[in-house]
Scaffold this active site. Sequence first.
Site, PDB file in Angstrom:
ATOM      1  N   LYS A  91     101.507  31.277  72.010  1.00 29.26           N
ATOM      2  CA  LYS A  91     100.778  30.224  71.294  1.00 29.26           C
ATOM      3  C   LYS A  91     101.218  28.824  71.726  1.00 29.26           C
ATOM      4  O   LYS A  91     100.503  27.854  71.493  1.00 29.26           O
ATOM      5  CB  LYS A  91     100.905  30.387  69.779  1.00 29.26           C
ATOM      6  CG  LYS A  91     102.284  30.154  69.204  1.00 29.26           C
ATOM      7  CD  LYS A  91     102.306  30.478  67.714  1.00 29.26           C
ATOM      8  CE  LYS A  91     103.659  30.236  67.078  1.00 29.26           C
ATOM      9  NZ  LYS A  91     104.041  28.832  67.029  1.00 29.26           N
ATOM     10  N   ASP A  92     102.407  28.719  72.362  1.00 26.04           N
ATOM     11  CA  ASP A  92     102.894  27.423  72.833  1.00 26.04           C
ATOM     12  C   ASP A  92     102.484  27.123  74.273  1.00 26.04           C
ATOM     13  O   ASP A  92     102.768  26.026  74.774  1.00 26.04           O
ATOM     14  CB  ASP A  92     104.428  27.368  72.752  1.00 26.04           C
ATOM     15  CG  ASP A  92     104.939  27.352  71.321  1.00 26.04           C
ATOM     16  OD1 ASP A  92     104.189  26.900  70.437  1.00 26.04           O
ATOM     17  OD2 ASP A  92     106.078  27.788  71.097  1.00 26.04           O
ATOM     18  N   ARG A 140      96.210  23.271  62.499  1.00 23.28           N
ATOM     19  CA  ARG A 140      95.404  24.474  62.220  1.00 23.28           C
ATOM     20  C   ARG A 140      95.699  24.996  60.823  1.00 23.28           C
ATOM     21  O   ARG A 140      94.776  25.285  60.039  1.00 23.28           O
ATOM     22  CB  ARG A 140      95.725  25.546  63.270  1.00 23.28           C
ATOM     23  CG  ARG A 140      95.163  26.935  62.948  1.00 23.28           C
ATOM     24  CD  ARG A 140      95.726  27.985  63.889  1.00 23.28           C
ATOM     25  NE  ARG A 140      97.168  28.162  63.751  1.00 23.28           N
ATOM     26  CZ  ARG A 140      97.740  28.920  62.827  1.00 23.28           C
ATOM     27  NH1 ARG A 140      96.997  29.564  61.924  1.00 23.28           N
ATOM     28  NH2 ARG A 140      99.057  29.038  62.779  1.00 23.28           N
ATOM     29  N   ARG A 141      96.981  25.127  60.498  1.00 25.70           N
ATOM     30  CA  ARG A 141      97.354  25.610  59.167  1.00 25.70           C
ATOM     31  C   ARG A 141      96.949  24.600  58.106  1.00 25.70           C
ATOM     32  O   ARG A 141      96.439  24.971  57.047  1.00 25.70           O
ATOM     33  CB  ARG A 141      98.866  25.864  59.114  1.00 25.70           C
ATOM     34  CG  ARG A 141      99.310  27.066  59.935  1.00 25.70           C
ATOM     35  CD  ARG A 141     100.811  27.156  60.039  1.00 25.70           C
ATOM     36  NE  ARG A 141     101.240  28.327  60.799  1.00 25.70           N
ATOM     37  CZ  ARG A 141     102.340  28.380  61.541  1.00 25.70           C
ATOM     38  NH1 ARG A 141     103.134  27.321  61.619  1.00 25.70           N
ATOM     39  NH2 ARG A 141     102.659  29.477  62.196  1.00 25.70           N
ATOM     40  N   ARG A 158     109.341  19.908  61.270  1.00 24.53           N
ATOM     41  CA  ARG A 158     109.794  20.233  62.619  1.00 24.53           C
ATOM     42  C   ARG A 158     111.192  20.826  62.533  1.00 24.53           C
ATOM     43  O   ARG A 158     111.808  20.861  61.490  1.00 24.53           O
ATOM     44  CB  ARG A 158     109.810  18.968  63.493  1.00 24.53           C
ATOM     45  CG  ARG A 158     108.451  18.349  63.782  1.00 24.53           C
ATOM     46  CD  ARG A 158     107.645  19.146  64.790  1.00 24.53           C
ATOM     47  NE  ARG A 158     108.408  19.448  65.998  1.00 24.53           N
ATOM     48  CZ  ARG A 158     108.630  18.594  66.985  1.00 24.53           C
ATOM     49  NH1 ARG A 158     108.158  17.366  66.926  1.00 24.53           N
ATOM     50  NH2 ARG A 158     109.323  18.966  68.056  1.00 24.53           N
ATOM     51  N   ARG A 164     114.265  24.947  59.125  1.00 23.92           N
ATOM     52  CA  ARG A 164     113.088  24.955  58.247  1.00 23.92           C
ATOM     53  C   ARG A 164     113.344  25.785  56.991  1.00 23.92           C
ATOM     54  O   ARG A 164     112.985  25.392  55.885  1.00 23.92           O
ATOM     55  CB  ARG A 164     111.875  25.476  59.008  1.00 23.92           C
ATOM     56  CG  ARG A 164     111.490  24.614  60.196  1.00 23.92           C
ATOM     57  CD  ARG A 164     110.227  25.125  60.856  1.00 23.92           C
ATOM     58  NE  ARG A 164     110.018  24.509  62.166  1.00 23.92           N
ATOM     59  CZ  ARG A 164     108.859  24.491  62.808  1.00 23.92           C
ATOM     60  NH1 ARG A 164     107.793  25.043  62.268  1.00 23.92           N
ATOM     61  NH2 ARG A 164     108.754  23.941  63.991  1.00 23.92           N
ATOM     62  N   CYS A 251      96.917  21.164  70.697  1.00 22.84           N
ATOM     63  CA  CYS A 251      97.687  21.000  69.464  1.00 22.84           C
ATOM     64  C   CYS A 251      97.122  19.895  68.574  1.00 22.84           C
ATOM     65  O   CYS A 251      97.384  19.857  67.388  1.00 22.84           O
ATOM     66  CB  CYS A 251      99.130  20.678  69.841  1.00 22.84           C
ATOM     67  SG  CYS A 251     100.337  21.272  68.674  1.00 22.84           S
TER      68      CYS A 251
END
Length: 321
Positions: A91-92, A140-141, A158, A164, A251
């Site tokens: 995904k990155d 997106r989220r 981040r 996190r 992104c």
Amino acid sequence: MNLTVPTTRLDADLIIGSRGSALALWQSEWVKSQLEQAVPTRRVAIQIIKTTGDAILDAPLSKIGGKGVFTKEIEEALLAGVVDLAVHSLKDLPTRLPAGLTLGCVTRREDVRDALVAREGVQSLDDLPPKAVIGTSSLRRQAQLLARRPDLELADLRGNVGTRLQRVAEGRYDAIILASAGLVRLGFESRIAQRIPTDVLLPAVGQGALGIEIREHDSATQEAVQVMAHQTTWRACEAERAFLHGLGGGCQVPIAAHAVVDNEGRLRLRGLVARTDGTRIIQDELTGDARFAEDIGKELAEQVLGQGADELLAELDAHPH
């Protein structure tokens, strides 16, 4: 920011370029073990490379250049021959790779869903109180969460996975959203309050899979990485990446896609483009023969563009997040 890319090659048969985060190293160590098991006499080493994305932690990804900030320096080392392969969370990895590089293989997918990690007593998105503060760095989220719960307050998040999780424990957020795959790989599965269904939060393109990037025409490395190749995941991710590529997104734009291949070789692709505040979402799906995964992705991109996604994308370009 100019980071120093290693110029000296380690003494090994195959060298993996990796970011230094716990998740990146877990992924690279797993790839190393697969390569060594396939050929026990093969010497495999990991070269840690700091990327721009690792160096700048106080700004949203959309402000510092998108997902490519996690791959640029590693790709420079690949092109220079300092490393032979790079392990990325797929995904990155941008859909447009630098000239001279290619995707050698895609590994079997882990759980594709997003995960809710929340303070005690919260077991699902629906349990969150009004105006709950949710940490996520993903547009997106953010867009999909606000479409479902416009009362939520979204805060940028981040840092590595451990950082996190600590911020939730400290009470800075009511909840955060992370990829289930990363939490499972790092042994934090017990922290997941809810694996959010894909019809609530459509995942990122390639989420849950690892992409192994290599030099074009490096046949020896291409052959070596095939021990990890998973054809069904490859087809699904090929459709998703073709959808993203067809939209020209990255992104800075809320784009999501998820493909599933059934036992009969039929591929179902769902794709979504959204306004960042969740007030408009364009979503559609397409089914076809998995052998034509790339064509399915391209066609679905054309469908959603025709339904107004072109206007949304133009709007986002004119007023970036």
